[in-house]
Scaffold this motif. Sequence first.
Motif, PDB file in Angstrom:
ATOM      1  N   SER A   4       0.850  -1.185   0.000  1.00 30.44           N
ATOM      2  CA  SER A   4       0.000   0.000   0.000  1.00 30.44           C
ATOM      3  C   SER A   4       0.884   1.232   0.000  1.00 30.44           C
ATOM      4  N   VAL A   5       0.652   2.123  -0.983  1.00 30.50           N
ATOM      5  CA  VAL A   5       1.423   3.367  -1.077  1.00 30.50           C
ATOM      6  C   VAL A   5       0.493   4.546  -1.290  1.00 30.50           C
ATOM      7  N   ARG A   6       0.976   5.710  -0.895  1.00 28.97           N
ATOM      8  CA  ARG A   6       0.303   6.978  -1.177  1.00 28.97           C
ATOM      9  C   ARG A   6       1.179   7.712  -2.178  1.00 28.97           C
ATOM     10  N   VAL A   7       0.578   8.167  -3.272  1.00 29.78           N
ATOM     11  CA  VAL A   7       1.329   8.903  -4.284  1.00 29.78           C
ATOM     12  C   VAL A   7       0.734  10.295  -4.449  1.00 29.78           C
ATOM     13  N   ARG A   8       1.593  11.249  -4.719  1.00 31.46           N
ATOM     14  CA  ARG A   8       1.160  12.597  -5.064  1.00 31.46           C
ATOM     15  C   ARG A   8       1.821  12.949  -6.384  1.00 31.46           C
ATOM     16  N   VAL A   9       0.986  13.341  -7.351  1.00 34.35           N
ATOM     17  CA  VAL A   9       1.448  13.604  -8.707  1.00 34.35           C
ATOM     18  C   VAL A   9       1.301  15.090  -8.994  1.00 34.35           C
ATOM     19  N   VAL A  35      -8.473   7.949  -5.410  1.00 33.59           N
ATOM     20  CA  VAL A  35      -7.755   9.050  -6.037  1.00 33.59           C
ATOM     21  C   VAL A  35      -8.568  10.325  -5.830  1.00 33.59           C
ATOM     22  N   ARG A  36      -7.886  11.461  -5.679  1.00 26.01           N
ATOM     23  CA  ARG A  36      -8.573  12.745  -5.522  1.00 26.01           C
ATOM     24  C   ARG A  36      -7.670  13.894  -5.960  1.00 26.01           C
ATOM     25  N   ASN A  37      -8.322  15.008  -6.346  1.00 24.09           N
ATOM     26  CA  ASN A  37      -7.584  16.240  -6.588  1.00 24.09           C
ATOM     27  C   ASN A  37      -7.225  16.865  -5.252  1.00 24.09           C
ATOM     28  N   ARG A  38      -6.129  17.620  -5.247  1.00 28.55           N
ATOM     29  CA  ARG A  38      -5.731  18.400  -4.069  1.00 28.55           C
ATOM     30  C   ARG A  38      -5.859  19.874  -4.435  1.00 28.55           C
ATOM     31  N   ARG A  39      -6.147  20.669  -3.446  1.00 29.34           N
ATOM     32  CA  ARG A  39      -6.327  22.109  -3.692  1.00 29.34           C
ATOM     33  C   ARG A  39      -5.072  22.783  -4.226  1.00 29.34           C
ATOM     34  N   ASP A  40      -3.908  22.171  -4.019  1.00 30.47           N
ATOM     35  CA  ASP A  40      -2.656  22.760  -4.516  1.00 30.47           C
ATOM     36  C   ASP A  40      -2.410  22.453  -5.996  1.00 30.47           C
ATOM     37  N   GLY A  41      -3.354  21.763  -6.650  1.00 29.45           N
ATOM     38  CA  GLY A  41      -3.218  21.453  -8.073  1.00 29.45           C
ATOM     39  C   GLY A  41      -2.673  20.068  -8.370  1.00 29.45           C
ATOM     40  N   SER A  42      -2.272  19.343  -7.330  1.00 29.24           N
ATOM     41  CA  SER A  42      -1.763  17.984  -7.539  1.00 29.24           C
ATOM     42  C   SER A  42      -2.906  16.972  -7.471  1.00 29.24           C
ATOM     43  N   VAL A  43      -2.580  15.728  -7.763  1.00 22.62           N
ATOM     44  CA  VAL A  43      -3.504  14.610  -7.606  1.00 22.62           C
ATOM     45  C   VAL A  43      -2.865  13.648  -6.615  1.00 22.62           C
ATOM     46  N   GLU A  44      -3.668  13.143  -5.687  1.00 24.19           N
ATOM     47  CA  GLU A  44      -3.194  12.216  -4.660  1.00 24.19           C
ATOM     48  C   GLU A  44      -3.964  10.910  -4.783  1.00 24.19           C
ATOM     49  N   ALA A  45      -3.280   9.797  -4.544  1.00 26.67           N
ATOM     50  CA  ALA A  45      -3.936   8.498  -4.605  1.00 26.67           C
ATOM     51  C   ALA A  45      -3.331   7.558  -3.583  1.00 26.67           C
ATOM     52  N   VAL A  46      -4.140   6.632  -3.111  1.00 25.35           N
ATOM     53  CA  VAL A  46      -3.657   5.496  -2.328  1.00 25.35           C
ATOM     54  C   VAL A  46      -3.875   4.267  -3.191  1.00 25.35           C
ATOM     55  N   LEU A  47      -2.820   3.505  -3.373  1.00 26.76           N
ATOM     56  CA  LEU A  47      -2.830   2.325  -4.235  1.00 26.76           C
ATOM     57  C   LEU A  47      -2.518   1.108  -3.387  1.00 26.76           C
ATOM     58  N   GLN A  48      -3.305   0.059  -3.535  1.00 26.64           N
ATOM     59  CA  GLN A  48      -3.111  -1.132  -2.722  1.00 26.64           C
ATOM     60  C   GLN A  48      -3.319  -2.381  -3.558  1.00 26.64           C
ATOM     61  N   GLU A  74       5.639  11.750  -6.025  1.00 24.49           N
ATOM     62  CA  GLU A  74       6.165  11.376  -4.710  1.00 24.49           C
ATOM     63  C   GLU A  74       5.454  10.104  -4.279  1.00 24.49           C
ATOM     64  N   VAL A  75       6.214   9.118  -3.815  1.00 23.89           N
ATOM     65  CA  VAL A  75       5.651   7.841  -3.392  1.00 23.89           C
ATOM     66  C   VAL A  75       6.045   7.597  -1.940  1.00 23.89           C
ATOM     67  N   LEU A  76       5.039   7.380  -1.084  1.00 25.46           N
ATOM     68  CA  LEU A  76       5.269   7.121   0.335  1.00 25.46           C
ATOM     69  C   LEU A  76       4.571   5.829   0.734  1.00 25.46           C
ATOM     70  N   ALA A  77       5.158   5.084   1.652  1.00 29.98           N
ATOM     71  CA  ALA A  77       4.494   3.897   2.187  1.00 29.98           C
ATOM     72  C   ALA A  77       3.227   4.343   2.901  1.00 29.98           C
ATOM     73  N   ASP A  78       2.192   3.505   2.849  1.00 32.99           N
ATOM     74  CA  ASP A  78       0.924   3.813   3.504  1.00 32.99           C
ATOM     75  C   ASP A  78       0.543   2.627   4.371  1.00 32.99           C
ATOM     76  N   GLU A  79      -0.038   2.919   5.514  1.00 36.66           N
ATOM     77  CA  GLU A  79      -0.371   1.864   6.474  1.00 36.66           C
ATOM     78  C   GLU A  79      -1.798   1.352   6.334  1.00 36.66           C
ATOM     79  N   ALA A  80      -2.475   1.618   5.243  1.00 40.15           N
ATOM     80  CA  ALA A  80      -3.893   1.298   5.107  1.00 40.15           C
ATOM     81  C   ALA A  80      -4.164  -0.093   4.545  1.00 40.15           C
ATOM     82  N   ALA A  81      -3.200  -0.995   4.601  1.00 35.72           N
ATOM     83  CA  ALA A  81      -3.372  -2.321   4.002  1.00 35.72           C
ATOM     84  C   ALA A  81      -4.658  -2.985   4.474  1.00 35.72           C
ATOM     85  N   GLY A  82      -5.436  -3.486   3.517  1.00 36.09           N
ATOM     86  CA  GLY A  82      -6.659  -4.194   3.835  1.00 36.09           C
ATOM     87  C   GLY A  82      -7.865  -3.316   4.086  1.00 36.09           C
ATOM     88  N   ALA A  83      -7.714  -2.004   3.949  1.00 36.04           N
ATOM     89  CA  ALA A  83      -8.780  -1.080   4.327  1.00 36.04           C
ATOM     90  C   ALA A  83      -9.724  -0.720   3.181  1.00 36.04           C
TER      91      ALA A  83
END
Length: 93
Positions: A4-9, A35-48, A74-83
């Motif tokens: 599970s990762v969180r990405v910001r594009v 996946v969702r838009n962010r107010r700063d103009g980026s797109v954020e997603a959690v992928l599992q 940007e790719v960060l580990a996410d703790e949401a496995a199984g959620a």
Amino acid sequence: MVRSVRVRVGGRVQGVGYRAWARRTALSLGLEGWVRNRRDGSVEAVLQGAPDRVEAMIAACREGPADASVTGIEVLADEAAGAFTGFEIRETA
């Protein structure tokens, strides 16, 4: 094994169908998350999902849909496995 990762594009990723493309691509790879838009103009997603499928999605996110112009990811580990069940488009945050 599930990864599970969180990405910001960043770049020109809003107003070009990036979220719908991300949802279709994630589902085609058998991934769950959101996946969702962010107010700063980026797109954020959690992928599992399976690690190789998550890597394939990260690679795809570096390109995005045809009208997007990705300048960074940007790719960060996410703790949401199984959620998650399925892959949804969420409201802007």
